[in-house]
Design a protein around this motif. Structure first.
Motif, PDB file in Angstrom:
ATOM      1  N   GLY B  76      -2.732  -6.729  -0.823  1.00 33.40           N
ATOM      2  CA  GLY B  76      -1.316  -6.413  -0.971  1.00 33.40           C
ATOM      3  C   GLY B  76      -1.048  -5.156  -1.785  1.00 33.40           C
ATOM      4  O   GLY B  76       0.105  -4.763  -1.952  1.00 33.40           O
ATOM      5  N   LEU B  77      -2.103  -4.525  -2.291  1.00 37.20           N
ATOM      6  CA  LEU B  77      -1.886  -3.402  -3.213  1.00 37.20           C
ATOM      7  C   LEU B  77      -1.575  -2.083  -2.523  1.00 37.20           C
ATOM      8  O   LEU B  77      -0.713  -1.331  -2.941  1.00 37.20           O
ATOM      9  CB  LEU B  77      -3.121  -3.209  -4.112  1.00 37.20           C
ATOM     10  N   SER B  78      -2.311  -1.792  -1.457  1.00 41.97           N
ATOM     11  CA  SER B  78      -2.138  -0.483  -0.815  1.00 41.97           C
ATOM     12  C   SER B  78      -0.929  -0.536   0.106  1.00 41.97           C
ATOM     13  O   SER B  78      -0.526  -1.599   0.564  1.00 41.97           O
ATOM     14  CB  SER B  78      -3.386  -0.141  -0.006  1.00 41.97           C
ATOM     15  N   SER B  79      -0.335   0.643   0.340  1.00 39.56           N
ATOM     16  CA  SER B  79       0.702   0.673   1.367  1.00 39.56           C
ATOM     17  C   SER B  79       0.180   1.571   2.479  1.00 39.56           C
ATOM     18  O   SER B  79       0.056   2.786   2.307  1.00 39.56           O
ATOM     19  CB  SER B  79       2.040   1.149   0.809  1.00 39.56           C
ATOM     20  N   GLY B  80      -0.178   0.950   3.576  1.00 34.78           N
ATOM     21  CA  GLY B  80      -0.819   1.674   4.676  1.00 34.78           C
ATOM     22  C   GLY B  80      -2.147   2.244   4.209  1.00 34.78           C
ATOM     23  O   GLY B  80      -2.989   1.525   3.688  1.00 34.78           O
ATOM     24  N   GLU B  81      -2.329   3.539   4.386  1.00 30.13           N
ATOM     25  CA  GLU B  81      -3.579   4.180   3.981  1.00 30.13           C
ATOM     26  C   GLU B  81      -3.558   4.593   2.512  1.00 30.13           C
ATOM     27  O   GLU B  81      -4.581   5.004   1.975  1.00 30.13           O
ATOM     28  CB  GLU B  81      -3.826   5.430   4.841  1.00 30.13           C
ATOM     29  N   ALA B  82      -2.384   4.504   1.885  1.00 31.81           N
ATOM     30  CA  ALA B  82      -2.267   4.963   0.497  1.00 31.81           C
ATOM     31  C   ALA B  82      -2.728   3.855  -0.457  1.00 31.81           C
ATOM     32  O   ALA B  82      -2.123   2.787  -0.507  1.00 31.81           O
ATOM     33  CB  ALA B  82      -0.822   5.349   0.195  1.00 31.81           C
ATOM     34  N   LEU B  83      -3.801   4.155  -1.194  1.00 31.11           N
ATOM     35  CA  LEU B  83      -4.331   3.165  -2.117  1.00 31.11           C
ATOM     36  C   LEU B  83      -3.466   3.085  -3.373  1.00 31.11           C
ATOM     37  O   LEU B  83      -2.767   4.031  -3.733  1.00 31.11           O
ATOM     38  CB  LEU B  83      -5.771   3.510  -2.501  1.00 31.11           C
ATOM     39  N   HIS B  84      -3.575   1.962  -4.032  1.00 27.85           N
ATOM     40  CA  HIS B  84      -2.910   1.750  -5.330  1.00 27.85           C
ATOM     41  C   HIS B  84      -3.636   2.583  -6.391  1.00 27.85           C
ATOM     42  O   HIS B  84      -4.857   2.784  -6.295  1.00 27.85           O
ATOM     43  CB  HIS B  84      -2.984   0.253  -5.656  1.00 27.85           C
ATOM     44  N   PRO B  85      -2.922   3.065  -7.415  1.00 24.27           N
ATOM     45  CA  PRO B  85      -3.586   3.870  -8.463  1.00 24.27           C
ATOM     46  C   PRO B  85      -4.788   3.163  -9.099  1.00 24.27           C
ATOM     47  O   PRO B  85      -5.754   3.836  -9.489  1.00 24.27           O
ATOM     48  CB  PRO B  85      -2.473   4.074  -9.495  1.00 24.27           C
ATOM     49  N   ILE B  86      -4.772   1.840  -9.177  1.00 28.09           N
ATOM     50  CA  ILE B  86      -5.935   1.135  -9.748  1.00 28.09           C
ATOM     51  C   ILE B  86      -7.128   1.268  -8.802  1.00 28.09           C
ATOM     52  O   ILE B  86      -8.261   1.531  -9.227  1.00 28.09           O
ATOM     53  CB  ILE B  86      -5.620  -0.357 -10.017  1.00 28.09           C
ATOM     54  N   GLN B  87      -6.865   1.136  -7.504  1.00 28.46           N
ATOM     55  CA  GLN B  87      -7.956   1.295  -6.529  1.00 28.46           C
ATOM     56  C   GLN B  87      -8.511   2.717  -6.577  1.00 28.46           C
ATOM     57  O   GLN B  87      -9.731   2.914  -6.586  1.00 28.46           O
ATOM     58  CB  GLN B  87      -7.435   0.970  -5.120  1.00 28.46           C
ATOM     59  N   GLU B  88      -7.610   3.704  -6.629  1.00 25.28           N
ATOM     60  CA  GLU B  88      -8.040   5.104  -6.731  1.00 25.28           C
ATOM     61  C   GLU B  88      -8.912   5.314  -7.968  1.00 25.28           C
ATOM     62  O   GLU B  88      -9.945   5.973  -7.916  1.00 25.28           O
ATOM     63  CB  GLU B  88      -6.814   6.045  -6.848  1.00 25.28           C
ATOM     64  N   ALA B  89      -8.471   4.754  -9.075  1.00 24.71           N
ATOM     65  CA  ALA B  89      -9.192   4.946 -10.337  1.00 24.71           C
ATOM     66  C   ALA B  89     -10.590   4.335 -10.257  1.00 24.71           C
ATOM     67  O   ALA B  89     -11.562   4.914 -10.764  1.00 24.71           O
ATOM     68  CB  ALA B  89      -8.403   4.323 -11.491  1.00 24.71           C
ATOM     69  N   PHE B  90     -10.727   3.152  -9.623  1.00 28.38           N
ATOM     70  CA  PHE B  90     -12.051   2.528  -9.489  1.00 28.38           C
ATOM     71  C   PHE B  90     -12.979   3.417  -8.657  1.00 28.38           C
ATOM     72  O   PHE B  90     -14.166   3.530  -8.954  1.00 28.38           O
ATOM     73  CB  PHE B  90     -11.935   1.113  -8.879  1.00 28.38           C
ATOM     74  N   ILE B  91     -12.437   4.051  -7.627  1.00 24.19           N
ATOM     75  CA  ILE B  91     -13.259   4.945  -6.798  1.00 24.19           C
ATOM     76  C   ILE B  91     -13.637   6.199  -7.599  1.00 24.19           C
ATOM     77  O   ILE B  91     -14.806   6.583  -7.673  1.00 24.19           O
ATOM     78  CB  ILE B  91     -12.503   5.337  -5.514  1.00 24.19           C
ATOM     79  N   GLU B  92     -12.626   6.812  -8.235  1.00 29.11           N
ATOM     80  CA  GLU B  92     -12.849   8.056  -8.975  1.00 29.11           C
ATOM     81  C   GLU B  92     -13.914   7.896 -10.059  1.00 29.11           C
ATOM     82  O   GLU B  92     -14.722   8.789 -10.288  1.00 29.11           O
ATOM     83  CB  GLU B  92     -11.539   8.527  -9.639  1.00 29.11           C
TER      84      GLU B  92
END
Lengths: 300, 153
Positions: B76-92
């Motif tokens: 439920g976090l992402s909207s379409g292809e746009a990840l949630h900032p927490i998801q982005e941060a885990f990847i980064e």
């Protein structure tokens, strides 16, 4: 780990009927009517036991929809905590933080945030684990357990509530509705310490101390330990010995020796009896020192 | 038994046996396989979802007990292809290796940052101690939480 992997399953392999009473009276009737019924609140102890088929109740009585079992209430000289109040709600309660810092420390030490969001204070007590930190805090604070049953209500001192590992004095159809905790006065110092193998592990040994002081002398002492006997254990011999004594380093040392000798530890997967006796000595010294306000002096 | 709950913003009604666990309902009935079955005993946190905003273990939660509840999963976090900032941060921050624990960590992090927008490292470690990672050694996870906290401020 191997034991968990052998026994654990994705599912609860037990069929049961699920009841959701809205009053204590209905819950008591259900528990009385079904001898194979178990009350459930957070489920953090019960569900894993059912997964492993250690318990196979035919009925579960959910207590979380009963409003009168919820909440923390400041009643002046005492604080009332409903049995189905989540551990996280106990920990977040300003009343508990401000008036019962010992219980706050004990509850904070239980499990993880997730566990405390699910588990309740009543569940921590009624599972009757000798390692339950919430139960230990209630014993050290001389809380009273409120019980409802087919015969009406009754009260039991927290120190008298436990009958052995996993066993309480509750009879058929009885359930715990809440806890009345006397608020320690401003002359009372408290301290809780627990030692575990890892951050999330159940305590290998824990101690809760409350000292009412006047000048440098002990007026009243309560010393309780977890995971050193079949139930949370109070040590009246040590408490009586401390009463009236000047609390200095020698007194602390001697009392700690009595604690070490007075407990009845066993050897289990979390630690040996010998380890627990030695740990108890050091932990008692630290807890008495801190509760008695000696910290500055002993370190100086 | 009939039970109605809101999952990732959508109201859902199920007919479940009383012994059905929330985790299995999410994974099997809704194909929400983000929350993982790890230890099954409340020790690993891989099944963490938010129930009414609070992190809980879905592997020990009865579905029938979720009547009226709001459930959030990692899906439920992402909207379409746009990840949630927490998801982005885990990847980064390279806070993901095998990824098995990641949905649980991310949901616990969401709850943490909701409560405490500027957590210290000890606060982060304390809050996330119910989530176990066997790959990363936690350093990058803590960094990811700090990065996410900054992004969300």
């Amino acid at each position: 780990m191997s034991a968990i992997n052998r026994q654990n399953t994705h599912i609860i392999p037990v069929d049961f009927q699920y009841h959701q009473p809205e009053t204590v009276g209905e819950a008591v009737k259900l528990l009385e009517a079904h001898p194979d019924a178990k009350p459930i609140a957070g489920g953090t102890d019960l569900v894993p036991k059912m997964k492993q088929r250690l318990l196979e109740p035919g009925h579960l009585v959910n207590l979380k929809r009963i409003r009168e079992l919820q909440g923390v209430e400041d009643r002046g000289g005492e604080v009332y905590i409903g049995a189905a109040t989540k551990l996280r709600a106990v920990e977040r309660s300003e009343t508990v933080q401000r008036r019962l810092p010992l219980l706050y420390s004990c509850v904070r030490s239980i499990g993880s945030v997730q566990i405390r969001n699910m588990g309740t204070l009543g569940g921590n007590v009624c599972n009757a684990s000798p390692a339950a930190d919430g139960a230990l805090g209630l014993v050290a604070l001389d809380a009273t357990v409120q019980v409802a049953g087919p015969g009406g209500t009754r009260t039991v001192k927290a120190g008298d509530f436990f009958a052995g590992p996993g066993k309480t004095v509750l009879g058929r159809g009885e359930l715990v509705t809440g806890f009345t905790v006397p608020v320690p006065g401003p002359d009372v110092g408290t301290c809780f310490i627990s030692v575990g193998r890892t951050a999330l592990d159940i305590s290998t040994i824990s101690i809760a101390v409350a000292l009412r002081m006047k000048g440098g002398a002990v007026q009243e002492a309560r010393v309780a330990l977890g995971s050193v006997a079949p139930t949370p254990l109070r040590l009246p011999e040590v408490e009586n010995w401390l009463k009236g004594r000047e609390l200095d380093e020698a007194t602390v040392r001697e009392a700690a020796g009595m604690v070490s000798g007075g407990i009845k530890p066993i050897t289990d997967i979390r630690g040996t009896a010998e380890y627990r006796r030695e740990a108890a000595r050091g932990m008692a010294m630290e807890a008495l020192t801190r509760a008695g306000g000696l910290e500055g002096r002993s370190q100086g | 038994m009939k039970v109605t709950m809101t999952v990732n913003g959508r109201a859902r009604t199920f007919d479940v046996e009383p012994n059905r666990l929330l985790l299995n309902l999410l994974r099997e009935d809704l194909d929400l396989t983000g929350a993982k079955y790890g230890c099954g005993m409340g020790e690993c946190g891989a099944c963490t979802v938010l129930l009414d905003g609070e992190p809980v273990m879905a592997c020990m939660t009865l579905a029938v007990d979720c009547e009226g509840a709001t459930i959030e999963t990692v899906e439920g976090l992402s909207s379409g292809e746009a990840l949630h900032p927490i998801q982005e941060a885990f990847i980064e921050e390279g806070a993901v290796q095998c990824g098995f624990c990641t949905p649980g960590f991310i949901m616990a992090t969401k709850a943490l940052l909701g409560e405490s927008p500027e957590p210290t490292e000890p606060e982060i470690r304390e809050y996330l101690k119910g989530n176990i990672c066997r790959c990363t050694g936690y350093v990058n996870i803590v960094k990811a939480v700090q990065r996410a906290a900054e992004a969300l401020r």
